[in-house]
Design a protein around this motif. Sequence first.
Motif, mmCIF file in Angstrom:
data_model
loop_
_atom_site.group_PDB
_atom_site.id
_atom_site.type_symbol
_atom_site.label_atom_id
_atom_site.label_comp_id
_atom_site.label_asym_id
_atom_site.label_seq_id
_atom_site.Cartn_x
_atom_site.Cartn_y
_atom_site.Cartn_z
ATOM 1 N N GLY B 196 -8.243 -13.648 23.739
ATOM 2 C CA GLY B 196 -7.812 -12.249 23.768
ATOM 3 C C GLY B 196 -6.617 -12.010 22.873
ATOM 4 N N ILE B 197 -5.669 -12.938 22.920
ATOM 5 C CA ILE B 197 -4.477 -12.795 22.082
ATOM 6 C C ILE B 197 -4.860 -12.873 20.607
ATOM 7 N N ALA B 198 -5.778 -13.795 20.289
ATOM 8 C CA ALA B 198 -6.193 -13.945 18.892
ATOM 9 C C ALA B 198 -6.862 -12.661 18.379
ATOM 10 N N SER B 199 -7.727 -12.068 19.224
ATOM 11 C CA SER B 199 -8.387 -10.829 18.787
ATOM 12 C C SER B 199 -7.373 -9.723 18.580
ATOM 13 N N THR B 200 -6.416 -9.650 19.496
ATOM 14 C CA THR B 200 -5.397 -8.615 19.382
ATOM 15 C C THR B 200 -4.606 -8.798 18.099
ATOM 16 N N LEU B 201 -4.259 -10.041 17.826
ATOM 17 C CA LEU B 201 -3.521 -10.367 16.605
ATOM 18 C C LEU B 201 -4.284 -9.899 15.374
ATOM 19 N N LEU B 202 -5.563 -10.245 15.355
ATOM 20 C CA LEU B 202 -6.395 -9.925 14.191
ATOM 21 C C LEU B 202 -6.473 -8.413 13.967
ATOM 22 N N LEU B 203 -6.805 -7.691 15.020
ATOM 23 C CA LEU B 203 -6.967 -6.244 14.878
ATOM 24 C C LEU B 203 -5.654 -5.593 14.472
ATOM 25 N N ASN B 204 -4.579 -6.084 15.046
ATOM 26 C CA ASN B 204 -3.315 -5.448 14.771
ATOM 27 C C ASN B 204 -2.831 -5.701 13.339
ATOM 28 N N ILE B 205 -3.128 -6.891 12.825
ATOM 29 C CA ILE B 205 -2.777 -7.156 11.427
ATOM 30 C C ILE B 205 -3.556 -6.200 10.521
ATOM 31 N N ILE B 206 -4.826 -5.997 10.866
ATOM 32 C CA ILE B 206 -5.632 -5.067 10.067
ATOM 33 C C ILE B 206 -5.011 -3.672 10.077
ATOM 34 N N LEU B 207 -4.671 -3.195 11.273
ATOM 35 C CA LEU B 207 -4.108 -1.848 11.382
ATOM 36 C C LEU B 207 -2.790 -1.744 10.626
ATOM 37 N N ALA B 208 -1.949 -2.764 10.752
ATOM 38 C CA ALA B 208 -0.642 -2.714 10.101
ATOM 39 C C ALA B 208 -0.792 -2.820 8.584
ATOM 40 N N TRP B 209 -1.721 -3.626 8.146
ATOM 41 C CA TRP B 209 -1.950 -3.811 6.708
ATOM 42 C C TRP B 209 -2.351 -2.489 6.051
ATOM 43 N N ASN B 210 -3.153 -1.702 6.763
ATOM 44 C CA ASN B 210 -3.673 -0.470 6.177
ATOM 45 C C ASN B 210 -2.851 0.763 6.520
ATOM 46 N N GLU B 211 -1.774 0.626 7.257
ATOM 47 C CA GLU B 211 -0.985 1.776 7.665
ATOM 48 C C GLU B 211 -0.442 2.476 6.428
ATOM 49 N N ALA B 212 -0.677 3.765 6.316
ATOM 50 C CA ALA B 212 -0.314 4.431 5.064
ATOM 51 C C ALA B 212 0.421 5.745 5.273
ATOM 52 N N PHE B 213 1.126 5.888 6.375
ATOM 53 C CA PHE B 213 2.001 7.057 6.477
ATOM 54 C C PHE B 213 3.452 6.607 6.334
ATOM 55 N N TRP B 214 3.860 5.704 7.202
ATOM 56 C CA TRP B 214 5.242 5.227 7.141
ATOM 57 C C TRP B 214 5.490 4.382 5.911
ATOM 58 N N THR B 215 4.511 3.564 5.522
ATOM 59 C CA THR B 215 4.735 2.736 4.339
ATOM 60 C C THR B 215 4.940 3.615 3.099
ATOM 61 N N LEU B 216 4.228 4.736 3.040
ATOM 62 C CA LEU B 216 4.386 5.606 1.872
ATOM 63 C C LEU B 216 5.702 6.372 1.916
ATOM 64 N N ASN B 217 6.126 6.755 3.100
ATOM 65 C CA ASN B 217 7.306 7.612 3.200
ATOM 66 C C ASN B 217 8.619 6.854 3.273
ATOM 67 N N LEU B 218 8.586 5.605 3.671
ATOM 68 C CA LEU B 218 9.847 4.891 3.888
ATOM 69 C C LEU B 218 10.103 3.779 2.879
ATOM 70 N N THR B 219 9.224 3.607 1.893
ATOM 71 C CA THR B 219 9.481 2.557 0.911
ATOM 72 C C THR B 219 9.441 3.103 -0.512
ATOM 73 N N ALA B 220 10.075 2.341 -1.408
ATOM 74 C CA ALA B 220 9.964 2.631 -2.841
ATOM 75 C C ALA B 220 9.639 1.308 -3.532
ATOM 76 N N ALA B 221 10.266 1.030 -4.650
ATOM 77 C CA ALA B 221 9.887 -0.126 -5.453
ATOM 78 C C ALA B 221 10.076 -1.461 -4.735
ATOM 79 N N ASN B 222 11.076 -1.556 -3.896
ATOM 80 C CA ASN B 222 11.475 -2.847 -3.359
ATOM 81 C C ASN B 222 10.561 -3.393 -2.261
ATOM 82 N N ALA B 223 10.433 -2.647 -1.187
ATOM 83 C CA ALA B 223 9.706 -3.164 -0.027
ATOM 84 C C ALA B 223 8.285 -2.624 0.073
#
Lengths: 290, 276
Positions: B196-223
């Motif tokens: 269960g933990i492994a599945s949660t880990l996997l799904l959550n990495i996917i969601l975080a990898w593709n997150e595109a609201f905060w990553t677009l608004n809170l980062t510039a060249a560096n991070a």
Amino acid sequence: MATQHSRAAARFMIAPSVILLLAWMLIPLGMTLWFSFLRYNLLMPGANPFVGFENYAYFLSDPTFITSLINTLLLVGGVLIITVVGGIGLAVLLDQPMWGTGIVRIMVISPFFVMPTVSALVWKNMFMNPVNGLFAYVAEVLGVPAFDFLTQAPLASIIGIVSWQWLPFATLILLTAMQSLDSEQLEAAEMDGASALSRFWYIKLPHLARAITVVVLIQTIFLLSIFAEILVTTNGGPGVASTNLTYLVYAESLLRFDVGTGSAGGVVAIILANIVAIFLMRMIGKNLDA
Amino acid sequence: MARAVSNRRMAINTGVAWVLAILIFFPILWTILTSFKTEATAIADPPVFLAFDWTLENYETVQERSNYFRHFMNSVVISVGSTLIGLLIAIPAAWAMAFVPGRQTKNVLMWMLSTKMLPPVGVLVPLYLIFRDYGLLDTRIGLVIVLTLINLPIIVWMLYTYFREIPVDILEAARMDGAGLSSEVLYILTPMAVPGIASTLLLNIILAWNEAFWTLNLTAANAAPLTAFIASYSSPEGLFYAKLSAASTMAIAPILVMGWFSQRQLVRGLTFGAVK
């Protein structure tokens, strides 16, 4: 079986999650609410006087707000119709026995894993570009003039892109629900001479009703917040033709630096999302008791 | 349960399903193919499908011009980091709620879920200002914090639905045999909870990898992680199809493969157990 001791331990174990989420919710939310009553622009430093509902009056009476609200509803509604109808069709199809089910299923769900900025840019440039895009080539072959999708039909084009991303989600969930359908019931219906259409209409569709509701509600939550796809394809334009509520609030806050108006818009967005959330929470809550 | 189906129907099903599946998958396939073309071949008229001189030069150019690897690592650090921290916070909570449920457990769970319903744009302004004032704009640590918090409810919920399926009888039997809390957790619960933990880990990495609201608004060249980096191709670099494709292919490939392995968990995680 839970003792006093284990109760205390449990509370201690739950505390970090609760405290963090509480802080995450209350602090920014409180700030948004507070800012929404101030005249506050980052480009005009100085006192930020309390102005009551002025920002709300300004935001709500701006014709752009009405446009963006309509765009938001069209975007959510359009994507929902395409993904739910398409998802039901695909779920019924993929539920049938066939060769290579595994590979078919992998291909169908793949778009869901493509990050929003990539799918938006790939569609925008490699497919919808009126000169070099694949659609332009198809138009050329068919002998019709090339169509500049994102200029002439920006909102519809974005609906198309977003639907491509979410169709796999609807399909996957409806397929999962479909597979829990008792096959004996279908066989009995088939033996009694029920046609494929009436088996679909009277057995499969009612069985899917609950899953469809879940798909609609969850997608609505996410679709109300569509942002990246608009940012990289049209920037909300031409004009405000593809500006949704999320993008409008972003533009007010981070492009025009009008914190007051942006915050008022944020509060409006929260209220809208909450209307949907209440229904979703009720459904999930019922499931928790079962 | 597999009903006897005629070969003819099987062939029709297969044919229709494959055609539709290939159509749906085509944009991804086309992107991958284009990433191996030269820029000239990429916009050739008529389009070239397979018969071209395959080249890796786009991958090299993308890396050289923009230090692609840095953004790739940003994505890895942000998605894996936020997921691990999230798990660390959520595992005890989910464990306690699943095995020592109190009167308030359901309310707490529902409340956590409700935080996920908050539209991000509703808190964009304060978060942006907090980030600006505390020097968190365009930092990896800032994004790790935000992504941990926005995905925490999903992590708690997924873990909870998995933990709840672990039979409590086993724990009681172990307690009768005199197992203490620590050995209970270590020897009985952990092995049963790992999937269960492994599945949660996997799904959550996917969601975080593709997150595109905060990553677009809170980062510039560096991070900037890949979501934000790719957005910089919106113009005019986006017209260099082969390079756009190479950058895109590298951005989606790892997550695509992870996604294929987590189809089932995806349903459970994203519907909060409402559909299994």
